[in-house]
Design an enzyme around this catalytic site. Structure first.
Site, PDB file in Angstrom:
ATOM      1  N   HIS A 116       7.121 -62.104  20.297  1.00 43.89           N
ATOM      2  CA  HIS A 116       6.141 -63.178  20.143  1.00 43.89           C
ATOM      3  C   HIS A 116       5.500 -63.451  21.503  1.00 43.89           C
ATOM      4  O   HIS A 116       6.081 -63.143  22.556  1.00 43.89           O
ATOM      5  CB  HIS A 116       6.818 -64.444  19.630  1.00 43.89           C
ATOM      6  CG  HIS A 116       7.235 -64.369  18.193  1.00 43.89           C
ATOM      7  ND1 HIS A 116       7.469 -65.488  17.439  1.00 43.89           N
ATOM      8  CD2 HIS A 116       7.458 -63.308  17.372  1.00 43.89           C
ATOM      9  CE1 HIS A 116       7.823 -65.131  16.217  1.00 43.89           C
ATOM     10  NE2 HIS A 116       7.834 -63.804  16.151  1.00 43.89           N
ATOM     11  N   GLU A 130       5.085 -66.041  23.367  1.00 50.07           N
ATOM     12  CA  GLU A 130       5.843 -66.838  24.336  1.00 50.07           C
ATOM     13  C   GLU A 130       6.984 -66.027  24.941  1.00 50.07           C
ATOM     14  O   GLU A 130       7.222 -66.092  26.152  1.00 50.07           O
ATOM     15  CB  GLU A 130       6.404 -68.101  23.667  1.00 50.07           C
ATOM     16  CG  GLU A 130       5.348 -69.070  23.194  1.00 50.07           C
ATOM     17  CD  GLU A 130       4.882 -68.821  21.757  1.00 50.07           C
ATOM     18  OE1 GLU A 130       4.328 -69.742  21.161  1.00 50.07           O
ATOM     19  OE2 GLU A 130       5.083 -67.696  21.230  1.00 50.07           O
ATOM     20  N   CYS A 175       7.402 -71.201  17.519  1.00 50.98           N
ATOM     21  CA  CYS A 175       8.310 -71.063  16.380  1.00 50.98           C
ATOM     22  C   CYS A 175       9.735 -71.376  16.858  1.00 50.98           C
ATOM     23  O   CYS A 175       9.971 -71.529  18.057  1.00 50.98           O
ATOM     24  CB  CYS A 175       8.219 -69.646  15.811  1.00 50.98           C
ATOM     25  SG  CYS A 175       9.036 -68.399  16.844  1.00 50.98           S
ATOM     26  N   CYS A 217      10.931 -68.930  19.643  1.00 46.00           N
ATOM     27  CA  CYS A 217      10.256 -69.161  20.918  1.00 46.00           C
ATOM     28  C   CYS A 217      10.669 -70.494  21.531  1.00 46.00           C
ATOM     29  O   CYS A 217      10.806 -70.606  22.750  1.00 46.00           O
ATOM     30  CB  CYS A 217       8.741 -69.093  20.726  1.00 46.00           C
ATOM     31  SG  CYS A 217       8.182 -67.438  20.279  1.00 46.00           S
TER      32      CYS A 217
END
Length: 156
Positions: A53, A55, A83, A86
């Site tokens: 992801h 991040e 999320c 993250c």
């Protein structure tokens, strides 16, 4: 430079990545002392890595650039509310602040719904959709005891 500038940068790199089909519409920049020290975009589909992801990608790069496992005095700017995965990575990295543009409900509206993870976390382990089972092993206890007793460990 202000918070809006860095959020727009996160959105811009997300747009470029999305257009290049490297992953979903997510971008992140990490800033320290007014300077962008790392950028990350969603690379899940292009790397076949569900943890890639924006991040997480940015945190990995920032930590490498700082030669540190924590983002002390850094600010994370991300195109969307992090999320659960993250969020965990952000807390472990310990930046001083996080700014995001879209929220998790906006993400859910375009097919990125993490509510099932929040729901799963509230359930007892034996009621979760994925089986989790603990098998106590003496070797695991010994490993943790060795860590406690290790004199040259680098705590985090």
């Amino acid at each position: 430079m202000n918070h809006e500038y860095y959020l727009k940068k996160a959105i811009s790199i997300a747009q470029k990545s999305m257009n290049a089909n490297t992953g979903g519409p997510f971008g992140c920049v990490i800033v320290k002392d007014g300077e962008i020290i790392a950028e990350g975009t969603n690379e899940v589909t292009s790397t076949n890595d569900p943890s890639a992801h924006a991040e997480v990608v940015a945190i990995r790069k920032a930590c490498q650039n700082l030669n540190d496992f924590q983002l002390t005095d850094c600010i994370v700017y991300t195109s969307c509310e992090p999320c659960p995965m993250c969020l965990g990575a952000i807390y472990w990295a310990r930046p001083k602040a996080v700014y995001f543009a879209s929220n998790r409900h906006d993400a859910a509206n375009i097919g990125f719904d993490d509510q099932f993870i929040y729901d799963e976390l509230e359930k007892p382990m034996d009621e979760r959709k994925i089986q989790f089972s603990q098998l106590r092993l003496d070797a695991a206890d010994a490993l943790f005891k060795a860590w406690q007793e290790k004199e040259d460990k680098k705590s985090y």
